[in-house]
Scaffold this motif. Structure first.
Motif, PDB file in Angstrom:
ATOM      1  N   THR A 220      18.535  -7.140 -22.406  1.00  0.00           N
ATOM      2  CA  THR A 220      17.639  -6.153 -22.655  1.00  0.00           C
ATOM      3  C   THR A 220      16.549  -6.958 -22.807  1.00  0.00           C
ATOM      4  N   GLU A 221      17.057  -7.128 -25.007  1.00  0.00           N
ATOM      5  CA  GLU A 221      15.646  -7.965 -25.630  1.00  0.00           C
ATOM      6  C   GLU A 221      15.083  -8.521 -24.908  1.00  0.00           C
ATOM      7  N   GLU A 222      15.320  -9.064 -23.502  1.00  0.00           N
ATOM      8  CA  GLU A 222      14.510 -10.472 -23.102  1.00  0.00           C
ATOM      9  C   GLU A 222      13.226  -9.723 -22.300  1.00  0.00           C
ATOM     10  N   MET A 223      14.060  -8.668 -21.723  1.00  0.00           N
ATOM     11  CA  MET A 223      13.197  -8.064 -20.190  1.00  0.00           C
ATOM     12  C   MET A 223      12.461  -7.786 -21.292  1.00  0.00           C
ATOM     13  N   GLN A 224      12.805  -6.643 -22.143  1.00  0.00           N
ATOM     14  CA  GLN A 224      11.013  -5.897 -23.376  1.00  0.00           C
ATOM     15  C   GLN A 224      10.578  -6.788 -24.386  1.00  0.00           C
ATOM     16  N   GLN A 225      10.793  -7.995 -23.879  1.00  0.00           N
ATOM     17  CA  GLN A 225       9.565  -8.741 -24.453  1.00  0.00           C
ATOM     18  C   GLN A 225       9.276  -9.561 -22.991  1.00  0.00           C
ATOM     19  N   LEU A 226       9.328  -9.527 -22.745  1.00  0.00           N
ATOM     20  CA  LEU A 226       8.904 -10.084 -21.217  1.00  0.00           C
ATOM     21  C   LEU A 226       7.740  -8.378 -20.693  1.00  0.00           C
ATOM     22  N   ARG A 227       8.355  -7.357 -20.708  1.00  0.00           N
ATOM     23  CA  ARG A 227       7.519  -6.108 -20.317  1.00  0.00           C
ATOM     24  C   ARG A 227       6.363  -6.517 -21.268  1.00  0.00           C
ATOM     25  N   SER A 228       6.474  -6.497 -22.782  1.00  0.00           N
ATOM     26  CA  SER A 228       5.328  -6.128 -23.737  1.00  0.00           C
ATOM     27  C   SER A 228       4.172  -7.217 -23.683  1.00  0.00           C
ATOM     28  N   ALA A 229       4.364  -8.203 -22.956  1.00  0.00           N
ATOM     29  CA  ALA A 229       3.730  -9.365 -23.235  1.00  0.00           C
ATOM     30  C   ALA A 229       2.180  -8.914 -22.724  1.00  0.00           C
ATOM     31  N   ILE A 230       1.952  -8.849 -21.950  1.00  0.00           N
ATOM     32  CA  ILE A 230       0.688  -7.626 -21.094  1.00  0.00           C
ATOM     33  C   ILE A 230       1.455  -6.395 -20.670  1.00  0.00           C
ATOM     34  N   PRO A 231       0.134  -5.281 -20.559  1.00  0.00           N
ATOM     35  CA  PRO A 231      -0.201  -4.224 -19.983  1.00  0.00           C
ATOM     36  C   PRO A 231       0.313  -4.141 -18.594  1.00  0.00           C
ATOM     37  N   ILE A 232       0.664  -3.000 -17.917  1.00  0.00           N
ATOM     38  CA  ILE A 232       1.378  -2.724 -16.928  1.00  0.00           C
ATOM     39  C   ILE A 232       0.750  -2.282 -16.433  1.00  0.00           C
ATOM     40  N   ASN A 233       0.264  -3.045 -15.012  1.00  0.00           N
ATOM     41  CA  ASN A 233      -0.754  -2.544 -13.783  1.00  0.00           C
ATOM     42  C   ASN A 233      -0.998  -1.715 -12.998  1.00  0.00           C
ATOM     43  N   LYS A 234      -2.131  -1.057 -12.127  1.00  0.00           N
ATOM     44  CA  LYS A 234      -1.666   0.491 -11.713  1.00  0.00           C
ATOM     45  C   LYS A 234      -2.306  -0.246 -10.022  1.00  0.00           C
ATOM     46  N   TYR A 235      -2.070  -0.030  -9.219  1.00  0.00           N
ATOM     47  CA  TYR A 235      -2.440   0.282  -7.737  1.00  0.00           C
ATOM     48  C   TYR A 235      -3.418   1.269  -7.293  1.00  0.00           C
ATOM     49  N   GLU A 236      -5.286   1.358  -8.089  1.00  0.00           N
ATOM     50  CA  GLU A 236      -5.302   2.088  -8.057  1.00  0.00           C
ATOM     51  C   GLU A 236      -6.067   2.664  -6.341  1.00  0.00           C
TER      52      GLU A 236
ATOM     53  N   ARG B 165       0.651  -0.989  -0.265  1.00  0.00           N
ATOM     54  CA  ARG B 165      -0.221  -0.326  -0.417  1.00  0.00           C
ATOM     55  C   ARG B 165       1.005   1.202   0.071  1.00  0.00           C
ATOM     56  N   PRO B 166       0.512   2.300  -0.845  1.00  0.00           N
ATOM     57  CA  PRO B 166       1.362   3.426  -1.443  1.00  0.00           C
ATOM     58  C   PRO B 166       1.191   3.973   0.338  1.00  0.00           C
ATOM     59  N   ASN B 167       0.209   4.645   0.434  1.00  0.00           N
ATOM     60  CA  ASN B 167      -0.036   5.168   1.560  1.00  0.00           C
ATOM     61  C   ASN B 167       0.336   5.170   3.127  1.00  0.00           C
ATOM     62  N   VAL B 168       0.866   3.766   3.195  1.00  0.00           N
ATOM     63  CA  VAL B 168       0.983   2.898   4.106  1.00  0.00           C
ATOM     64  C   VAL B 168       2.892   3.572   4.117  1.00  0.00           C
ATOM     65  N   ILE B 169       3.649   2.663   2.820  1.00  0.00           N
ATOM     66  CA  ILE B 169       4.985   2.480   2.272  1.00  0.00           C
ATOM     67  C   ILE B 169       5.905   4.025   2.958  1.00  0.00           C
TER      68      ILE B 169
ATOM     69  N   LEU C  34       3.074 -10.514 -13.222  1.00  0.00           N
ATOM     70  CA  LEU C  34       1.857 -10.544 -13.038  1.00  0.00           C
ATOM     71  C   LEU C  34       0.996  -9.668 -12.088  1.00  0.00           C
ATOM     72  N   ASP C  35       2.409  -9.132 -11.679  1.00  0.00           N
ATOM     73  CA  ASP C  35       1.855  -7.855 -10.752  1.00  0.00           C
ATOM     74  C   ASP C  35       3.174  -6.626 -10.310  1.00  0.00           C
ATOM     75  N   ARG C  36       3.320  -6.173 -11.774  1.00  0.00           N
ATOM     76  CA  ARG C  36       4.241  -4.793 -11.572  1.00  0.00           C
ATOM     77  C   ARG C  36       3.602  -3.578 -11.447  1.00  0.00           C
ATOM     78  N   ARG C  37       2.788  -3.693 -10.134  1.00  0.00           N
ATOM     79  CA  ARG C  37       1.796  -2.324  -9.156  1.00  0.00           C
ATOM     80  C   ARG C  37       2.815  -1.701  -8.572  1.00  0.00           C
ATOM     81  N   PRO C  38       4.484  -2.410  -7.945  1.00  0.00           N
ATOM     82  CA  PRO C  38       5.361  -1.655  -7.156  1.00  0.00           C
ATOM     83  C   PRO C  38       6.147  -0.903  -8.171  1.00  0.00           C
ATOM     84  N   GLU C  39       6.281  -1.119  -9.587  1.00  0.00           N
ATOM     85  CA  GLU C  39       7.305   0.211 -10.214  1.00  0.00           C
ATOM     86  C   GLU C  39       6.234   0.972 -10.468  1.00  0.00           C
TER      87      GLU C  39
END
Length: 300
Positions: A280-296, A153-157, A176-181
Motif C-alpha cells: 500500500t505504501e509503495e502504491m501511494q508513493q507511485l501515485r503521488s509522484a505526478i498528478p493524475i491525467n484525465k482523458y478530455e 475512448r470512453p464513448n466508444v467503449i 504515466l497514463d492513468r486516464r483509464p482510472e
C-alpha cells in the motif's frame, strides 16, 4: 505464472502477454526461439495484428506456434486497411471488410480459428451495429471464439458495453497514463470485461529511456515518475517489474501485453512472475509522484 479468465470468456490468459509487433520477421530463427521460451515459461497469450509488417507478423507467429497451437491463445486485430501504395492505411470497420479480412488472418496464422479477434481502434462515427454484426457472425461460424476492441475512448467503449458481447478491451495504461482510472477501468470491471494493458512501460520512459514530454506530462514530470519507480525497486524487484506491478494492481486488468524483441527483454519481463507485489505504501508513493491525467476527448 498466474492466469485469469478474460472477462466472460473461458480464455484463461497469462498475467504476462506477449506483444508480437516488435519481432523481427527477417530473423525468424531468433523469433521462434523467443516465442518458444515464452511458452515454456507459461506465457500463453500472443497478440498481433493484420497491420503489423503488412501481415508478416501474423505469418511469423503462425509458423512459430504451429506445433503448440492448442496450448496458446492467439489475439489479432482488424480494421486498418492498407492503401494500394502500402505506405499508409485507412480505417475500415465495415462488416464486408471484417468478413474478408478474417480469412486472410486465418490463412497467415495457419489456423482455422482465432481465439480473440479485436477491432483495432474505433470512433463513435463508426457503423458500430454493423461491426458487431460481423463479429457475431464470425463467432457463429466458428472462425473466432471471442471478440473485443482496442480503444481508450470512453464513448466508444460505452457503446460496445451497451450493444455487444465483447470480452475484452485493450488500452494504454501505466503510471504515466492513468486516464483509464477515471471511469473506464471500474466500468469494465463492473461489466466483467477483461482489460488487456498495452504501454505499461510507457515506451520505456519508466525504465531506461531519457525523459521527454509524454502525453500531457513534461519531461521533468516524466523524470519524477521514473524516479519514483526506481525508488520503489531494489534487489527483489527491478524497475521493469515495479512499473508492471503498478498496472497489475488494478483488479480490472487481466493481462499486460509487453512488446518483446529479444531474449533479454523476455527474461526481464518474465521476472515479473516472481517479483513481490507492491504494498500500500509503495502504491501511494507511485501515485503521488505526478498528478493524475484525465482523458478530455471522445467522451460523448
Amino acid at each position: 505464472m498466474e492466469y485469469t479468465l478474460l472477462g466472460k470468456s473461458n480464455l484463461n490468459v497469462s498475467k504476462l502477454g506477449f506483444g508480437c509487433m516488435s519481432l523481427n520477421y527477417n530473423d525468424q530463427n531468433s523469433a521462434f526461439s523467443i516465442i518458444s521460451k515464452a511458452i515454456d515459461n507459461g506465457i500463453n497469450l500472443f497478440d498481433t495484428a493484420d497491420l503489423y509488417d503488412h501481415g508478416e507478423n501474423e505469418v511469423l507467429l503462425g509458423k512459430a506456434v504451429k506445433t503448440k497451437r492448442h496450448d496458446i491463445i492467439i489475439a489479432t486485430k482488424v480494421g486498418n486497411q492498407w492503401r494500394p501504395d502500402n505506405q499508409s492505411w485507412d480505417w475500415n470497420p465495415t462488416k464486408k471488410y471484417i468478413l474478408a479480412s478474417v480469412e486472410d488472418s486465418l490463412r497467415r496464422l495457419n489456423t482455422d480459428y482465432i481465439d480473440l479477434y479485436q477491432l483495432h481502434g474505433g470512433t463513435i462515427a463508426d457503423p458500430i451495429d454493423e461491426t458487431i454484426s460481423a463479429f457475431e457472425q464470425l463467432k457463429r461460424e466458428g472462425k473466432i471464439r471471442y471478440y473485443g476492441i482496442s480503444s481508450i475512448r470512453p464513448n466508444v467503449i460505452n457503446e460496445y458495453i451497451k450493444k455487444s458481447h465483447i470480452v475484452s478491451v485493450m488500452m494504454q495504461y501505466s503510471l504515466l497514463d492513468r486516464r483509464p482510472e477515471e471511469a473506464c477501468l471500474s466500468q469494465l470491471l463492473e461489466h466483467n470485461i477483461g482489460v488487456l494493458v498495452r504501454g505499461g512501460l510507457a515506451k520505456g520512459l519508466l525504465v531506461n529511456k531519457p525523459p521527454v514530454n509524454y502525453l500531457n506530462y513534461t519531461a521533468e514530470q516524466v523524470k519524477d515518475a521514473a524516479d519514483a519507480v526506481a525508488r520503489n525497486s531494489g534487489a527483489s524487484r527491478a524497475v521493469t517489474q515495479t512499473a508492471l506491478e503498478f498496472v497489475f494492481q488494478h483488479p480490472a486488468v487481466s493481462s499486460a501485453i509487453v512488446g518483446i524483441r529479444t531474449i533479454e527483454q523476455l527474461d526481464e519481463a518474465l521476472k515479473t512472475i516472481h517479483s513481490p507485489k507492491l504494498n500500500t505504501e509503495e502504491m501511494q508513493q507511485l501515485r503521488s509522484a505526478i498528478p493524475i491525467n484525465k482523458y478530455e476527448e471522445h467522451r460523448i
